[in-house]
Design a protein around this motif. Structure first.
Motif, PDB file in Angstrom:
ATOM      1  N   GLU A 102      30.989  -5.906  27.095  1.00 55.19           N
ATOM      2  CA  GLU A 102      30.072  -6.958  26.658  1.00 55.19           C
ATOM      3  C   GLU A 102      29.445  -7.675  27.850  1.00 55.19           C
ATOM      4  O   GLU A 102      28.250  -7.967  27.851  1.00 55.19           O
ATOM      5  CB  GLU A 102      30.798  -7.955  25.761  1.00 55.19           C
ATOM      6  CG  GLU A 102      31.182  -7.404  24.404  1.00 55.19           C
ATOM      7  CD  GLU A 102      31.665  -8.471  23.442  1.00 55.19           C
ATOM      8  OE1 GLU A 102      31.846  -8.146  22.256  1.00 55.19           O
ATOM      9  OE2 GLU A 102      31.865  -9.636  23.879  1.00 55.19           O
ATOM     10  N   VAL A 103      30.258  -7.975  28.848  1.00 53.29           N
ATOM     11  CA  VAL A 103      29.761  -8.667  30.037  1.00 53.29           C
ATOM     12  C   VAL A 103      28.695  -7.834  30.740  1.00 53.29           C
ATOM     13  O   VAL A 103      27.649  -8.350  31.144  1.00 53.29           O
ATOM     14  CB  VAL A 103      30.922  -8.999  31.006  1.00 53.29           C
ATOM     15  CG1 VAL A 103      30.394  -9.424  32.376  1.00 53.29           C
ATOM     16  CG2 VAL A 103      31.806 -10.098  30.421  1.00 53.29           C
ATOM     17  N   GLU A 104      28.944  -6.542  30.876  1.00 59.02           N
ATOM     18  CA  GLU A 104      27.970  -5.670  31.538  1.00 59.02           C
ATOM     19  C   GLU A 104      26.667  -5.596  30.748  1.00 59.02           C
ATOM     20  O   GLU A 104      25.576  -5.541  31.335  1.00 59.02           O
ATOM     21  CB  GLU A 104      28.566  -4.274  31.739  1.00 59.02           C
ATOM     22  CG  GLU A 104      29.644  -4.241  32.809  1.00 59.02           C
ATOM     23  CD  GLU A 104      30.150  -2.849  33.107  1.00 59.02           C
ATOM     24  OE1 GLU A 104      30.494  -2.582  34.269  1.00 59.02           O
ATOM     25  OE2 GLU A 104      30.201  -2.025  32.174  1.00 59.02           O
ATOM     26  N   GLU A 105      26.761  -5.603  29.416  1.00 56.02           N
ATOM     27  CA  GLU A 105      25.556  -5.583  28.585  1.00 56.02           C
ATOM     28  C   GLU A 105      24.742  -6.860  28.780  1.00 56.02           C
ATOM     29  O   GLU A 105      23.503  -6.821  28.889  1.00 56.02           O
ATOM     30  CB  GLU A 105      25.936  -5.423  27.112  1.00 56.02           C
ATOM     31  CG  GLU A 105      24.736  -5.290  26.187  1.00 56.02           C
ATOM     32  CD  GLU A 105      25.120  -5.083  24.733  1.00 56.02           C
ATOM     33  OE1 GLU A 105      24.226  -5.218  23.859  1.00 56.02           O
ATOM     34  OE2 GLU A 105      26.301  -4.794  24.454  1.00 56.02           O
ATOM     35  N   MET A 106      25.419  -7.999  28.839  1.00 57.67           N
ATOM     36  CA  MET A 106      24.741  -9.277  29.050  1.00 57.67           C
ATOM     37  C   MET A 106      24.047  -9.310  30.406  1.00 57.67           C
ATOM     38  O   MET A 106      22.878  -9.712  30.521  1.00 57.67           O
ATOM     39  CB  MET A 106      25.756 -10.422  28.945  1.00 57.67           C
ATOM     40  CG  MET A 106      26.302 -10.642  27.546  1.00 57.67           C
ATOM     41  SD  MET A 106      27.920 -11.466  27.524  1.00 57.67           S
ATOM     42  CE  MET A 106      27.562 -13.041  28.293  1.00 57.67           C
ATOM     43  N   ILE A 107      24.757  -8.894  31.438  1.00 59.75           N
ATOM     44  CA  ILE A 107      24.202  -8.910  32.792  1.00 59.75           C
ATOM     45  C   ILE A 107      23.019  -7.956  32.910  1.00 59.75           C
ATOM     46  O   ILE A 107      21.981  -8.299  33.495  1.00 59.75           O
ATOM     47  CB  ILE A 107      25.302  -8.567  33.818  1.00 59.75           C
ATOM     48  CG1 ILE A 107      26.325  -9.706  33.901  1.00 59.75           C
ATOM     49  CG2 ILE A 107      24.695  -8.283  35.194  1.00 59.75           C
ATOM     50  CD1 ILE A 107      27.548  -9.391  34.747  1.00 59.75           C
ATOM     51  N   ALA A 108      23.163  -6.749  32.340  1.00 63.21           N
ATOM     52  CA  ALA A 108      22.085  -5.761  32.408  1.00 63.21           C
ATOM     53  C   ALA A 108      20.824  -6.283  31.714  1.00 63.21           C
ATOM     54  O   ALA A 108      19.705  -6.090  32.217  1.00 63.21           O
ATOM     55  CB  ALA A 108      22.534  -4.453  31.773  1.00 63.21           C
ATOM     56  N   PHE A 109      21.007  -6.972  30.587  1.00 66.53           N
ATOM     57  CA  PHE A 109      19.860  -7.499  29.852  1.00 66.53           C
ATOM     58  C   PHE A 109      19.185  -8.617  30.648  1.00 66.53           C
ATOM     59  O   PHE A 109      17.952  -8.686  30.719  1.00 66.53           O
ATOM     60  CB  PHE A 109      20.307  -8.005  28.482  1.00 66.53           C
ATOM     61  CG  PHE A 109      19.171  -8.287  27.541  1.00 66.53           C
ATOM     62  CD1 PHE A 109      18.398  -7.254  27.043  1.00 66.53           C
ATOM     63  CD2 PHE A 109      18.874  -9.577  27.150  1.00 66.53           C
ATOM     64  CE1 PHE A 109      17.345  -7.497  26.171  1.00 66.53           C
ATOM     65  CE2 PHE A 109      17.824  -9.840  26.276  1.00 66.53           C
ATOM     66  CZ  PHE A 109      17.049  -8.795  25.788  1.00 66.53           C
ATOM     67  N   ALA A 110      19.991  -9.491  31.239  1.00 67.39           N
ATOM     68  CA  ALA A 110      19.433 -10.578  32.053  1.00 67.39           C
ATOM     69  C   ALA A 110      18.663 -10.026  33.247  1.00 67.39           C
ATOM     70  O   ALA A 110      17.583 -10.520  33.594  1.00 67.39           O
ATOM     71  CB  ALA A 110      20.552 -11.505  32.521  1.00 67.39           C
ATOM     72  N   LYS A 111      19.208  -8.992  33.875  1.00 65.34           N
ATOM     73  CA  LYS A 111      18.537  -8.379  35.021  1.00 65.34           C
ATOM     74  C   LYS A 111      17.210  -7.739  34.596  1.00 65.34           C
ATOM     75  O   LYS A 111      16.199  -7.856  35.294  1.00 65.34           O
ATOM     76  CB  LYS A 111      19.441  -7.326  35.671  1.00 65.34           C
ATOM     77  CG  LYS A 111      20.567  -7.909  36.514  1.00 65.34           C
ATOM     78  CD  LYS A 111      21.368  -6.803  37.187  1.00 65.34           C
ATOM     79  CE  LYS A 111      22.377  -7.360  38.168  1.00 65.34           C
ATOM     80  NZ  LYS A 111      23.158  -6.276  38.836  1.00 65.34           N
ATOM     81  N   ALA A 112      17.235  -7.055  33.456  1.00 67.91           N
ATOM     82  CA  ALA A 112      16.022  -6.401  32.971  1.00 67.91           C
ATOM     83  C   ALA A 112      14.938  -7.423  32.644  1.00 67.91           C
ATOM     84  O   ALA A 112      13.755  -7.189  32.894  1.00 67.91           O
ATOM     85  CB  ALA A 112      16.346  -5.560  31.742  1.00 67.91           C
ATOM     86  N   LYS A 113      15.354  -8.569  32.111  1.00 70.15           N
ATOM     87  CA  LYS A 113      14.409  -9.633  31.755  1.00 70.15           C
ATOM     88  C   LYS A 113      14.059 -10.518  32.947  1.00 70.15           C
ATOM     89  O   LYS A 113      13.146 -11.346  32.875  1.00 70.15           O
ATOM     90  CB  LYS A 113      15.000 -10.505  30.633  1.00 70.15           C
ATOM     91  CG  LYS A 113      15.234  -9.778  29.311  1.00 70.15           C
ATOM     92  CD  LYS A 113      13.956  -9.639  28.503  1.00 70.15           C
ATOM     93  CE  LYS A 113      13.554 -10.960  27.902  1.00 70.15           C
ATOM     94  NZ  LYS A 113      12.355 -10.845  27.032  1.00 70.15           N
ATOM     95  N   LYS A 114      14.857 -10.384  34.030  1.00 69.29           N
ATOM     96  CA  LYS A 114      14.683 -11.209  35.232  1.00 69.29           C
ATOM     97  C   LYS A 114      14.805 -12.700  34.885  1.00 69.29           C
ATOM     98  O   LYS A 114      13.983 -13.531  35.273  1.00 69.29           O
ATOM     99  CB  LYS A 114      13.342 -10.920  35.914  1.00 69.29           C
ATOM    100  CG  LYS A 114      13.223  -9.491  36.408  1.00 69.29           C
ATOM    101  CD  LYS A 114      11.898  -9.234  37.095  1.00 69.29           C
ATOM    102  CE  LYS A 114      11.829  -7.781  37.580  1.00 69.29           C
ATOM    103  NZ  LYS A 114      10.536  -7.470  38.229  1.00 69.29           N
TER     104      LYS A 114
END
Length: 322
Positions: A102-114
């Motif tokens: 879950e943490v990796e999914e949250m971080i990946a989404f934040a990075k993609a959205k900048k």
């Protein structure tokens, strides 16, 4: 001014809102609960500009800069992704999520959205804890030889309480055990050599948890958490040439007793009267947003991932699954 939204209107949100009102540059713009009446009452108490009876409505408000998520652990990923998808920066209460995936999914989404995202581990920003981290880094006391940290409080057994509710991520480890584990991670680093045992109650959550961490240098950390037992809630660090005790309650504004060159003294770290100490992480988030940062340079994504990895390992050892 930074316009803040608070998602979830429980006890931790109340403390955070109190500090928001007393933090320079912070504006408590909106609060949200799935219960409209609760949101309105909470909003009136903390003088929020708007109160929403829906998380989705608040996330869509174009005037909000950053949302503080104060819901139970089980909902952190869902709530974080909702806010990020609506282009809102997020400060999400610890534990960041239920597991590494879950943490990796949250971080990946934040990075993609900048878009800025940070785990709200407020201890990392408190003056007394920063002093200890700096002292360890200075090496004036030599290497750490051992660490012992605990966090326990006695909450009456109640199957309706969030703490004893497995569906809400209850138990001692994710609620308070995260603080001793964070202390070991921040002071000694990451390790995969973990052994743990726990007392699981009738609802399937851990009432208490005993953890031992071992490091390649031979150093050991002994950690303990409980929701059915009051403990000292201190952190005791033994060095080659002295000792440091972060006095009770070590995770919040406290004092530090240090023994160096056979002299023991206690250092007080006074904070402004009326605040709880959340203003330090609030100011940090505002600084990160002002600089256009999408990741904290203090509570980094790497630290959050290592922390949840250690918590996942402990849960596997004690047979706690959600």
């Amino acid at each position: 001014m930074t316009n803040w939204g608070i998602l979830g209107c429980g006890k931790i949100a109340d403390k955070f809102a109190n500090d928001l009102l007393l933090t320079e540059g912070a504006n408590l713009y909106a609060v949200a609960s799935r219960d409209k009446e609760k949101a309105v009452n909470f909003g009136n108490t903390c003088r929020a500009v708007k109160s929403y009876g829906s998380y989705e409505e608040m996330a869509q408000d174009p005037d909000i800069d950053i949302v503080y998520i104060a819901t139970p652990h089980m909902f952190h990923k869902e709530n974080t992704l909702l806010c990020l998808s609506n282009n809102k920066a997020v400060l999400c209460e610890k534990a960041f999520a239920m597991n590494l995936e879950e943490v990796e999914e949250m971080i990946a989404f934040a990075k993609a959205k900048k878009i800025f995202l940070m785990e709200a581990l407020w201890t990392h920003f408190l003056p007394h804890y920063k002093f200890v981290l700096d002292k360890v880094a200075s090496d004036t006391l030599g290497e750490i030889q051992s660490l012992k940290a605990d966090f326990g409080f006695n909450s009456p057994y109640d199957t309706t309480s969030r703490l004893y509710n497995k569906s809400l991520g209850g138990g001692s480890l994710l609620d308070v055990g995260i603080y001793p584990v964070f202390a070991a991670l921040s002071l000694l680093g990451y390790t995969e050599d973990i052994s743990a045992q726990a007392q699981l109650g009738p609802t399937g959550v851990d009432h208490n948890c005993t953890i031992k961490l071992r490091y390649p240098t031979g150093v050991e950390a002994q950690l303990f958490s409980a929701i059915d037992e009051q403990t000292d809630t201190t952190c005791h660090i033994v060095f080659d040439k002295g000792e440091i005790v972060i006095n009770s309650r070590f995770h919040e504004p406290s004092s530090v007793t240090i023994t160096e060159n056979d002299v023991t003294k206690t250092l007080e770290f006074k904070i402004t009267e009326g605040v709880n100490g959340y203003h330090y992480e609030i100011l940090h988030c505002q600084e990160m947003l002002a600089l256009g940062k999408t990741e904290s340079d203090v509570m980094t994504f790497s630290k959050s991932k290592k922390l949840i990895m250690m918590l996942d390992t402990i849960r596997a050892q004690i047979g706690l699954s959600y």
